[in-house]
Design an enzyme around this catalytic site. Structure first.
Site, short mmCIF file in Angstrom:
data_model
loop_
_atom_site.label_atom_id
_atom_site.label_comp_id
_atom_site.label_asym_id
_atom_site.label_seq_id
_atom_site.Cartn_x
_atom_site.Cartn_y
_atom_site.Cartn_z
N THR B 172 -10.75 -22.99 42.97
CA THR B 172 -10.53 -22.05 41.88
C THR B 172 -9.90 -20.73 42.32
OG1 THR B 172 -12.50 -22.93 40.82
CG2 THR B 172 -11.70 -20.85 40.01
N ARG B 200 -13.51 -35.11 34.68
CA ARG B 200 -14.56 -34.12 34.91
C ARG B 200 -14.00 -32.72 34.65
NH1 ARG B 200 -15.01 -29.88 39.31
NH2 ARG B 200 -17.24 -29.49 39.61
N ASP B 203 -16.42 -25.35 35.33
CA ASP B 203 -16.54 -24.04 34.70
C ASP B 203 -15.24 -23.33 34.38
OD1 ASP B 203 -16.41 -23.85 37.65
OD2 ASP B 203 -16.35 -21.71 37.21
N GLY B 226 -19.07 -25.67 40.25
CA GLY B 226 -18.83 -25.57 38.81
C GLY B 226 -20.02 -25.86 37.93
#
Lengths: 324, 315
Positions: B172, B200, B203, B226
């Protein structure tokens, strides 16, 4: 933090169910009220046999998904391609475990699929065919899209197409106003429960909004928005204008207000008022606390709800019914 | 008061284990600096050159740089799913009006954060996923390309390592900013967990979990495990703590600690409040971060810069 509000009439196990907050027409009132009562009874059967809040919530939502009167599972509204595309969430207050699915089709019970995500994977949220695969792996039967489509959903879709020219509205769906006031389209279903061990759970399920763009995800499967629960605070399930609910993480907000001393009812009301103030949009919230205290509020024309506890059953659909 | 400094920006390039190789560490840090600089340039444009929220422009620009940089797990260089595909998520949020845009499981768009912004600005929706999101990209005139463009050798070897349980994972990217007018914004982007199951979603694209922005308080962006971030709606929670009176640094440390205690998850958060105060914290070994404001200029690092106990202009 402020001293938490405590219910003066603390009960043990309890379940609250809702069938969606929107401008429900008179012709659908009876079916809606009967439907939520039936779902609450199913959940109560689980709870009174010492079953978990999680299983009780799943049972209630399955019942509503199977009921073609509600916008979830069978009876779900159609997307712009005329197909059913569903979202659901299920959460466990004990360990904050959660399962959520978005844009799934071909399964009769998205809430059960959400439970598979929670229990059979390390993940919380899965979309589309990736999620559907879990259904097959669990040995459940897929169903055709057609078996979920009702005449009412088809008709609503026809109405939508008549009044919304898809070329002009390439990017926009219903007018924000219509969605915002709950004056168009069906809604979400949800449930919250506390079991005899004091564990809470929540769940929400939907077919989304009529004519939505393929792949549109609203609030329902987004943790904190469509639902949230925590044994330390309570469980909440929301309904209403999805994009607004998402922007204010409505379910989590309602529980945050309880953490700051509000009663469940006050929390539901305040959270909805703030949402309307900040981003527009109407909706409804149901809440249960670990001590069995409940809170129900909605800002749309109607919202069918039912409660079961050892003190008996209550239900309502009109704003006046909230004063019970 | 030198601590009240707007405009300001904080970016992160993910958290995880500290790379052994010093040159890799260097490249991560420089990459984050480049993103912060790009954001700063936008934040300091003259009034004549900019209108609206430069915070929004700045976070998009910063995240685009990290997406284009194959070292980071976003856009090009994204981690691969279990079956060797790229599935990217991104979101952006505008603190002025709580508008947000999010996409998930997209494979053919070079800059998912820009696609997310289009969802926010060109539709009534917040989130679009998978083929629906890609169709929208085509409708919106955003160039689509084959996903092979985004698959790097590094991502492939990370997948091998993950499948053999031997890998480390950075993840991320994100940015938060406050502009001269006090507007805040946040953005995140990711390729997700190496070896994840198809479909999947974690977050990063979820409002409240991967990011949140509200002019009344500030903006936050999360990184790390996440599912753990989601269970606590970490970004939203951190901002409520700031609303309750914590400093950004205190709030960041508190939610990161809570994540470890409550759900046994590792991760980090960056946060900026409407006054330009910053919070940066991770429970992992490493978080690639960079920040830019008037008083401190450009700062960057790979580990927790400071703890709330220590006095700092930044925090």
């Amino acid at each position: 933090l402020a001293k938490p509000y405590s219910c003066s009439d603390a009960m043990a196990a309890c379940v609250v169910v809702h069938g969606g907050a929107w401008a429900i027409p008179d012709t659908l009132v009876v079916a809606n009220v009967t439907g939520v009562q039936e779902a609450a009874d199913k959940a109560w059967t689980v709870l009174s046999a010492n079953g978990s809040a999680l299983s009780a919530v799943e049972a209630a939502i399955r019942c509503l998904e199977d009921n073609p009167s509600f916008n979830a599972g069978t009876g779900a509204v159609l997307n712009e391609a005329g197909k059913v595309e569903m979202d659901a969430i299920l959460m466990n207050g004990k360990d904050l475990k959660c399962g959520a699915v978005a844009c799934v089709s071909g399964v009769p019970n998205p809430v059960t699929l959400a439970r598979l995500v929670m229990e059979k994977t390390d993940h919380v949220m899965m979309v589309g065919s990736g999620a559907e695969r879990l259904w097959d792996e669990a040995g459940f039967q897929r169903i055709s899209n057609e078996s979920l489509v009702t005449e009412a959903a088809k008709e609503e879709f026809q109405q939508f197409k008549k009044f919304h020219n898809t070329v002009d509205n390439l990017f926009k769906s219903q007018s924000a106003d219509e969605m915002s006031t709950g004056s168009l389209g069906h809604e979400t279903v949800g449930a919250v429960a506390v079991d005899n061990d004091g564990n809470v759970a929540c769940g929400t399920s939907t077919g989304g909004i009529t004519g939505k763009r393929v792949g549109r995800v609203g609030d329902v499967p987004i943790i904190g928005a469509g639902g949230y629960c925590d044994n330390a605070v309570g469980a909440a399930s929301t309904t209403g204008y999805g994009e607004s609910i998402l922007k204010v993480t409505l379910a989590r907000k309602a529980l945050w207000l309880i953490e700051h001393g509000k009663s469940p009812k006050e929390a539901a009301q305040t959270a909805l008022e703030e949402m309307h103030e900040k981003v527009g949009g109407c909706g409804g919230i149901i809440i249960v606390k670990p001590d069995g205290c409940t809170g129900i509020h909605f800002t749309t024309k109607r919202m069918p709800w039912a409660v079961c506890s050892q003190h008996g059953r209550k239900h309502g659909i009109e704003p006046e019914d909230l004063h019970q | 008061d030198p601590c009240m400094a707007v405009p300001a920006i904080v970016v992160h390039g993910g958290c995880g284990l500290l790379p052994h190789d010093l040159s890799i560490r260097e490249r991560y840090q420089r990459g984050a600096e480049k993103a912060a600089r790009a954001g700063w340039e936008i934040l300091t444009r003259s009034a004549a050159e900019s209108s609206g929220s430069t915070a929004l422009e700045a976070v998009e620009a910063a995240v685009r740089i990290l997406e284009d940089d194959p070292k980071f797990n976003a856009g090009r260089g994204s981690s691969l799913t279990k079956d060797g595909r790229v599935e990217m998520d991104a979101a952006i949020m505008d603190g002025r009006n709580l508008k947000a845009g999010a996409v998930s499981s997209v494979s053919t768009v070079a800059n998912p954060v820009t696609l997310a912004r289009r969802v926010m600005e060109q539709t009534d929706y917040v989130m679009l996923v998978a083929s629906g999101a890609e169709r929208f990209a085509a409708d919106a005139g955003i160039p689509v390309t084959s996903q092979e463009e985004f698959i790097t050798d590094m991502a492939r070897s990370k997948l091998d390592a993950a499948l053999r349980n031997t890998g480390t994972d950075h993840d991320t990217v994100g940015a938060v900013a406050v502009d001269k007018d006090g507007n805040v914004a946040g953005a995140t982007s990711t390729g997700g967990l190496t070896g994840k199951l198809r479909g999947r979603v974690a977050d990063s694209p979820l409002v409240g979990s991967g990011l949140y922005a509200d002019n009344a308080v500030g903006a936050s962006s999360a990184t790390g495990h996440g599912e753990s971030i989601m269970k606590l709606t970490l970004s939203r929670l951190a901002l409520w703590l700031v609303e309750d009176g914590r400093s950004p640094q205190e709030a960041t440390e508190e939610v990161v600690g809570l994540m470890g205690r409550r759900v046994d998850g590792l991760g980090g958060l960056i946060l900026i409040d409407k006054s330009g105060r910053m919070g940066i914290n991770t429970s992992t070994e490493c978080i690639t971060w960079a920040s830019f404001n008037q008083s401190d200029g450009l700062r960057s690092g790979l580990q927790n810069p400071i703890h709330s106990g220590e006095r700092s202009c930044m925090m």
